[in-house]
Motif scaffolding. Structure first.
Motif, short mmCIF file in Angstrom:
data_model
loop_
_atom_site.label_atom_id
_atom_site.label_comp_id
_atom_site.label_asym_id
_atom_site.label_seq_id
_atom_site.Cartn_x
_atom_site.Cartn_y
_atom_site.Cartn_z
N ASP A 435 -19.42 70.13 -36.91
CA ASP A 435 -20.68 69.98 -37.64
C ASP A 435 -21.62 71.16 -37.42
N ASN A 436 -21.56 71.76 -36.26
CA ASN A 436 -22.41 72.92 -35.99
C ASN A 436 -21.93 73.61 -34.72
N PRO A 437 -21.11 74.65 -34.85
CA PRO A 437 -20.59 75.31 -33.65
C PRO A 437 -21.48 76.44 -33.13
N TYR A 438 -22.52 76.79 -33.85
CA TYR A 438 -23.29 77.99 -33.53
C TYR A 438 -24.40 77.71 -32.52
N VAL A 439 -24.87 78.78 -31.86
CA VAL A 439 -25.99 78.68 -30.93
C VAL A 439 -27.12 79.60 -31.39
N GLU A 440 -28.32 79.31 -30.92
CA GLU A 440 -29.46 80.18 -31.17
C GLU A 440 -29.55 81.19 -30.03
N VAL A 441 -29.47 82.45 -30.35
CA VAL A 441 -29.39 83.48 -29.33
C VAL A 441 -30.63 83.50 -28.45
N GLU A 442 -31.81 83.49 -29.06
CA GLU A 442 -33.03 83.56 -28.24
C GLU A 442 -33.24 82.29 -27.43
N LYS A 443 -32.79 81.16 -27.97
CA LYS A 443 -32.85 79.91 -27.21
C LYS A 443 -31.96 80.01 -25.97
N ALA A 444 -30.80 80.64 -26.13
CA ALA A 444 -29.91 80.81 -25.00
C ALA A 444 -30.57 81.64 -23.90
N VAL A 445 -31.24 82.71 -24.29
CA VAL A 445 -31.94 83.55 -23.31
C VAL A 445 -32.99 82.73 -22.58
N GLU A 446 -33.71 81.91 -23.32
CA GLU A 446 -34.77 81.07 -22.73
C GLU A 446 -34.19 80.08 -21.73
N VAL A 447 -33.09 79.42 -22.09
CA VAL A 447 -32.50 78.42 -21.21
C VAL A 447 -32.02 79.06 -19.91
N LEU A 448 -31.35 80.20 -20.01
CA LEU A 448 -30.80 80.81 -18.81
C LEU A 448 -31.86 81.51 -17.96
N ARG A 449 -33.06 81.62 -18.48
CA ARG A 449 -34.17 82.16 -17.68
C ARG A 449 -35.03 81.06 -17.06
N ASN A 450 -34.65 79.82 -17.26
CA ASN A 450 -35.47 78.70 -16.80
C ASN A 450 -35.71 78.80 -15.29
N PRO A 451 -36.95 79.02 -14.87
CA PRO A 451 -37.20 79.19 -13.43
C PRO A 451 -36.90 77.94 -12.61
N ALA A 452 -37.04 76.76 -13.22
CA ALA A 452 -36.75 75.53 -12.49
C ALA A 452 -35.26 75.43 -12.19
N PHE A 453 -34.42 75.88 -13.11
CA PHE A 453 -32.98 75.87 -12.87
C PHE A 453 -32.63 76.80 -11.71
N LYS A 454 -33.21 77.99 -11.72
CA LYS A 454 -32.90 78.96 -10.67
C LYS A 454 -33.41 78.48 -9.32
N ALA A 455 -34.58 77.86 -9.30
CA ALA A 455 -35.14 77.36 -8.04
C ALA A 455 -34.27 76.25 -7.47
N ALA A 456 -33.77 75.37 -8.33
CA ALA A 456 -32.91 74.28 -7.86
C ALA A 456 -31.62 74.83 -7.25
N GLY A 457 -31.05 75.86 -7.88
CA GLY A 457 -29.85 76.47 -7.33
C GLY A 457 -30.10 77.09 -5.97
N GLU A 458 -31.20 77.82 -5.85
CA GLU A 458 -31.51 78.47 -4.58
C GLU A 458 -31.79 77.44 -3.49
N ALA A 459 -32.44 76.35 -3.85
CA ALA A 459 -32.70 75.29 -2.86
C ALA A 459 -31.40 74.69 -2.35
N SER A 460 -30.40 74.57 -3.22
CA SER A 460 -29.12 73.99 -2.79
C SER A 460 -28.43 74.88 -1.76
N GLN A 461 -28.55 76.20 -1.91
CA GLN A 461 -27.95 77.10 -0.93
C GLN A 461 -28.50 76.82 0.47
N ARG A 462 -29.79 76.53 0.54
CA ARG A 462 -30.43 76.27 1.83
C ARG A 462 -30.05 74.89 2.35
#
Length: 638
Positions: A435-462
């Motif tokens: 039905d829709n295989p495509y992605v929005e390029v700028e949306k992808a950039v926004e999602v992967l820059r999410n600071p909350a996602f990065k903070a959660a990952g770094e917290a798990s390392q600790r």
């Protein structure tokens, strides 16, 4: 006990079992897809000017699958049964240029595989930055849309979200960086594991990756095995809890347009390798069960089935003495049809691990196909045996012409292919790709820059840091008050916590980071030499230098464990001992200096000697004599 599920089951049961461009949503995987009336501007995938059943998003999935299956040629069906690597260039293009280097230069382009081989499943190893990755993904889907039936592509990936040393964990560039699965197991928090998977799911979907070639739920009961780093450790119940949470985070309660499909591996458990030698390579010695513990390794897979894992990957190994035939899992009908299909009623996709059919020319050497137990068969007969075993898809292979020939020669029926293609099509429809295989390029950039996602990952390392020894409660140290000597730690990072000196004799405290030892197997295969095989103890000059430092100045030792390590002397002489499971220097130092607390417990035991390692049973958990640190051990700061 030897298993032969094929003979134990009724014959009737056996015969039945064999017989427009906008982004995908990245909200909760549990959000159901909303059915709507057939759109006026539907995607006319087969270009016939009318709305076919398979193009109609309002029709039930099984109707859509049947309609498309009836329109497919033999060649198109065969192509769907193969998944292999492709590439996207740094600028988002998918053609070969003078800048296409390394592995990408040796791979066919996506267009060559789609149009020449009718393939529509690919995995990515190296990947460019987010914008280029999403752009290239859309370009691949455009090629697929322009084919006769417009069948969309499914892109798969190995893990990409870990701060990792593992060759099976892809570079996390742009993705949030979490501890490794061993670290998630060390923390033992199912909600955290599900949160990890949910965040990784959103990042995958944003760039078009819709199938996870994970989780790896093998049990690390043989401590020398080279692939322990991707597991949740050696305990079946802990692994089962982590596996279920992980799959639910990626898929939701059922597979849908907001899901990433999980290919759980490696059925029926790849951990008990004789001497830990991995069956990627011809020097492997098979999987062995001296403790008669075959069923123990099934427990995590049972949890994966409860979570409705979309796919299963068998491993390369030979389950020695467990079935009538001593052949590798994917060739083994008792394992795939008897155990997986019939006993567990699994009707999802079964895909082989990579490279079971054809040899690979590595320039200086030939890497044989992982056709263990059936090496004498031709490539064509290997394909037939895998399909006859009950497998649907061939990983790391691009030879659909062999399937076509088998059908044309009357050795396979097209009806048998339809069983597998139906499963593969069903998954694509459930994921919403038609039905829709495509992605929005700028949306992808926004999602992967999410600071909350990065903070959660770094917290798990600790959080995953595991405190094993803390003499006189020396930790946590007081930041800013000590002269520090550091080894294998970035001095610029360490300088944020104290005064860094160059001579350990001038230091109040030393901090050293180590990695679990490993010793490459002597082989001409360069990939094999990169596997962490061999003994688990430090030796020779390296060991002498470590112990000399520990005896010169009070020392905090942090050791990265992708396998258990044998470190009795290091433990005895260290002032404090920590284990990490994928962590940055900043994460380790935050724990050492009390900015974060160690919350981990060992997901496997640390043996006390190599003699104990050699005497333990490969299929039995935590069974070495007098372990230095037992499974589940972990201290806390008060």
């Amino acid at each position: 006990m030897k298993i032969n599920y094929t003979r134990q089951l009724p014959l009737a049961l056996l015969l039945t079992a064999m017989a427009c461009n906008s982004s995908q949503p990245t909200g909760s995987a549990d959000t159901p897809a909303t059915a709507a009336a057939a759109p006026a501007n539907y995607r006319d995938l087969n270009k016939n000017g009318r709305l076919d059943v398979y193009e109609d998003s309002t029709r039930p999935v099984e109707e859509r699958v049947s309609d498309l299956l009836a329109q497919m040629t033999l060649e198109e069906k065969a192509g769907m049964m193969f998944i292999n690597g492709t590439f996207i260039n740094a600028d988002g293009s998918i053609v070969k240029t003078a800048e296409t280097k390394g592995m990408a230069a040796r791979l066919p382009t996506a267009e060559e595989s789609i149009t020449g081989k009718h393939m529509n499943h690919f995995n990515l190893w190296d990947a460019p930055a987010t914008r280029a990755l999403a752009t290239g993904y859309n370009a691949i889907q455009k090629v697929a849309e322009n084919t006769r039936l417009g069948i969309p592509v499914t892109i798969a990936s190995d893990p990409r979200n870990h701060f990792s040393e593992s060759i099976f964990s892809m570079a996390a560039d742009g993705f949030s960086q979490w501890c490794e699965p061993l670290g998630l197991a060390a923390i033992g928090d199912e909600e955290l594991t599900r949160q990890f998977a949910d965040i990784a799911r959103q990042e995958y979907i944003a760039v078009g990756m819709r199938e996870a070639l994970h989780p790896q739920v093998d049990l690390a009961t043989e401590p020398r095995w080279a692939r322990i780093g991707g597991t949740f450790g050696e305990d079946a119940q802990l692994t089962a809890r982590m596996a279920k949470a992980y799959i639910l985070g990626f898929q939701g309660e059922e597979l849908g347009p907001n899901s990433v499909a999980c290919m759980t591996k490696h059925f029926s458990g790849g951990g008990p390798q004789k001497e830990g030698l991995d069956p990627h390579f011809e020097f492997q010695k098979g999987q062995v069960y001296p403790g008669n513990n075959f069923d123990y390794h099934l427990i995590p897979f049972e949890a994966a089935f409860e979570a409705n894992t979309a796919a299963i990957m068998p491993y390369y190994g030979v389950p020695t003495g467990q079935t009538e035939e001593n052949v590798a899992f994917a060739y083994n009908k008792a394992i795939i049809t008897g155990l997986l299909r019939n006993k567990y009623k699994f009707d999802g996709v079964v895909c082989t691990d990579w490279g079971l059919i054809t040899d690979v020319n590595m320039g200086t050497t030939i890497w044989p196909a992982r056709a263990w137990g059936v090496e004498s068969l031709s490539e064509e007969d290997r394909v037939k045996k895998v399909i006859d075993a009950g497998v649907d898809q061939f990983g790391g292979e691009s030879v659909p012409e062999l399937v076509v020939k088998l059908v044309q020669d009357g050795k396979l029926t097209e009806a048998r292919l339809d069983e597998s293609v139906r499963r593969l099509l069903r998954q694509k429809f459930q994921l919403g790709l038609f039905d829709n295989p495509y992605v929005e390029v700028e949306k992808a950039v926004e999602v992967l820059r999410n600071p909350a996602f990065k903070a959660a990952g770094e917290a798990s390392q600790r959080r995953a840091m595991t405190l094993l020894k803390n003499d006189n409660k020396v930790l946590p140290l007081q930041p800013g008050k000590l002269k520090l000597y550091v080894k294998n730690v970035d001095p610029k990072v360490a300088a944020l916590y104290g005064t860094v000196v160059e001579n350990p004799k001038e230091a109040d405290m030393a901090i050293i980071r180590l990695k679990a030892p490993w010793y490459p197997v002597e082989t001409k295969n360069p990939f094999a030499r990169s596997f962490h095989h061999g003994d688990l103890d430090f030796k020779g000059k390296e060991k002498v230098e470590i112990l000399q430092l520990l005896k010169t100045v009070p020392t905090v030792v942090d050791i990265y464990l992708d396998r258990p390590a044998v470190i009795p002397e290091i433990s005895r002489n260290a002032k404090s001992l920590l284990a990490d499971f994928g962590a940055s220097d900043a994460a380790v130092l935050d724990v050492i200096f009390g900015k974060a607390k160690p919350e981990g417990n060992l997901p496997f035991e640390l043996p006390s000697s190599m003699e104990a390692v050699r005497n333990q049973k490969e299929d039995v958990p935590y069974d070495s004599k007098d372990p230095l640190y037992k499974f589940g051990f972990g201290l806390r700061y008060e």
